[in-house]
Scaffold this active site. Sequence first.
Site, short mmCIF file in Angstrom:
data_model
loop_
_atom_site.label_atom_id
_atom_site.label_comp_id
_atom_site.label_asym_id
_atom_site.label_seq_id
_atom_site.Cartn_x
_atom_site.Cartn_y
_atom_site.Cartn_z
N TYR A 214 -61.94 -73.30 14.90
CA TYR A 214 -60.68 -73.00 15.45
C TYR A 214 -60.17 -74.05 16.33
O TYR A 214 -61.03 -74.79 16.68
CB TYR A 214 -60.88 -71.56 16.44
CG TYR A 214 -61.29 -70.45 15.70
CD1 TYR A 214 -60.24 -69.74 15.06
CD2 TYR A 214 -62.48 -70.06 15.29
CE1 TYR A 214 -60.64 -68.48 14.45
CE2 TYR A 214 -62.70 -68.92 14.66
CZ TYR A 214 -61.84 -68.19 14.08
OH TYR A 214 -62.15 -66.88 13.62
N ASP A 233 -62.12 -75.39 23.27
CA ASP A 233 -62.48 -76.28 22.30
C ASP A 233 -63.78 -77.10 22.64
O ASP A 233 -64.18 -78.23 22.05
CB ASP A 233 -61.18 -76.98 21.73
CG ASP A 233 -61.50 -77.44 20.15
OD1 ASP A 233 -62.42 -76.90 19.59
OD2 ASP A 233 -60.91 -78.22 19.87
N ASP A 250 -70.52 -65.36 31.02
CA ASP A 250 -70.48 -64.17 31.76
C ASP A 250 -69.11 -63.44 31.55
O ASP A 250 -68.32 -64.03 30.88
CB ASP A 250 -70.93 -64.33 33.26
CG ASP A 250 -69.85 -64.86 33.93
OD1 ASP A 250 -68.87 -64.97 33.70
OD2 ASP A 250 -70.26 -65.51 34.75
N ASN A 258 -59.73 -63.29 23.20
CA ASN A 258 -58.46 -62.15 23.09
C ASN A 258 -58.07 -62.05 24.48
O ASN A 258 -57.12 -61.00 24.49
CB ASN A 258 -59.11 -61.17 22.33
CG ASN A 258 -60.16 -60.17 23.41
OD1 ASN A 258 -60.33 -60.89 24.60
ND2 ASN A 258 -60.59 -59.11 23.04
N SER A 288 -50.14 -69.39 -2.17
CA SER A 288 -48.91 -69.68 -1.59
C SER A 288 -48.29 -68.51 -0.72
O SER A 288 -47.50 -68.58 0.14
CB SER A 288 -47.94 -70.57 -2.40
OG SER A 288 -47.76 -69.98 -3.64
CA CA Z 1 -64.58 -73.14 20.86
CA CA Z 2 -62.76 -75.33 18.26
#
Ligand code: CA
Ligand code: CA
Length: 603
Positions: A214, A233, A250, A258, A288
């Site tokens: 992600y 990230d 935690d 979310n 597609s």
């Molecule tokens: Ca991550």
């Molecule tokens: Ca990531």
Amino acid sequence: MRILLVVALCTALVLCHGASKSMECALCTVSLGLVEQHELQLKLQQKLLEKCDDGKNALKKTCEKAVGKIIDKLLKKARPETLCNKMSMCDGYEQCQLFPQWPLESLPSSPKEWPVERRKLLEGIDFQGDDHHVLKEWLTSIFRKHFVSANDEHPNFYTWARVLSSVIQDLHSDDKETDDGLKADDGCDKKDINCHIEAVAEHKPLQDADGDLYSSKEAELRGTDWRGTDCDDSNGSIYPGRKTEADGIDSNIDHNCNSIFGKNDTGSYEQQFCQDSQQRGLIMLGDSATAHFHLPPQWLTADGWNLNGARTFDKNELDFPMCSWGTGHVSADKCPYQYPLNDVPEGEIVSLYTLMRERNLCNNNDFENVGVNGARMTSSDSLINAMARDKSNDHPALVWLTLLGNDVCNGHVGTDHMTTPEVFYDKAMESLTKLDSLLPPNSYVVSVALFDGELLYDTMHAQQHPLGSSYSEFYDFLNCLEVSPCWGWLNSNSTAREQTTTRAQELDAVYEKILSTESQNFKNFEYIYFKPQWKDMFERFGKEYGVDALPRLIEASDGFHPSQTGNAVFAMDFFKFLEENHPEAIGPINPHNDEIRQMFFSA
Ligand code: CA
Ligand code: CA
């Protein structure tokens, strides 16, 4: 000059084959058809004169004279096919015509200010001599630049569309955008196109520091336009869809991105609001249509001609996953034009994701679009490999396997290149078995039947394409060159269309067979087969909005894909099917939605 524009050119292996003569011809004819509109002729003239003056051209005066003659021919409305033949860009395909009527006899009613000058044909176009080398050089240099190899046996519509977009972008000579964004993130030299292509060839996010599949901020290049945002990230255990909290994390940390986190005296909000909610992620594996391929019609019409967003679009492989029927999640103003729909509030789009999220806000941000232009059952393995889902640590998923046409659709004449039911069965079983080994327990997999492609021809053939020819002529031109996205269905030959439908039905029968004989063997998901009643869907739309509104469901530029409006109709129809027949697949409505909304989404 514009590396970024073509970075994602060959993201599907099926696209990485290189140039072919027929595509060169398609490109030449379509771009000159487009260029024969006043403003673009001036841009082209400027572009070609720059070539004469680039310091390498010893015969500057001769070159300028040649440019003058080319522009003169374009002003006199030379037939694009004739010019392309003259330049030997259609060798072997001289018989292929996009504009059997030239100049056009009638003009499209929309857009309103179609250039009327195109009707006029001045006499006395001189095709003697060789004045076309500069034009040919310009066209071919752009063309060659964007292919990995020059020995392509498999011309592909999507590659062609991308190269066309780069030609018209190159005409946009005032565009002085600098290369940014990529830098060294993928470890590639900025100018090394092939390296960038390799980097996104697996359909995974290019920018993903912690390797959880992600991305945090890059929207394009398989980033947040395609899947939920990674809210951290730098931590591979924090990502959308994560169920278990890793050590050291935690409840004050949003471990599944979310937007629900924190606690009170009773416990964490995630526990209170979500634990019993049967939350789940949405994963779209498809082609597609799933990725929402869209070639802006503004690029192909003179009126209001612009290249707005071209750089972004190209980094998304000319797809709009953030507006798609599966994973659409942005506002309507960021998407292709959507006609007003009775069930969709103005300014909004609707998708399976928005409906899943509305049902249970704990599902917020948990979606993935692994749609790949040109994907078919025989390449579905690569889609599954690009999927992010941890069997042990993540929430279950609702997976859609939507390969709507490429198993019967390609540019080749006849049925030889269509997938056979035997191969389709083997590959489908391979893919489902693999999904069974990867998905968390209590997941669902929905196989969607192929599209009823005859609706495309029936709806579009008599309409006028943005380029000016009829769709029937446009389809047959692409067929003649063997670069059509679907020879079988986009074809004025009704026998060809029927043959294609027959094969599509044979492939649908494979899903039925799997449902009746194999589905009980899958351990981690319930298998659902969905055969949309495509004709009914179109008929209902025709009744509600009028028969004349039916073309609104189909992409104007290619006459093949579902449009933005079509995407909304698909989403609502598909969701309704599950609501009525498999409510367990979408999970219950979360009774805490109002509380969640108030606490976390009210700002
Ligand atoms: Ca991550
Ligand atoms: Ca990531």
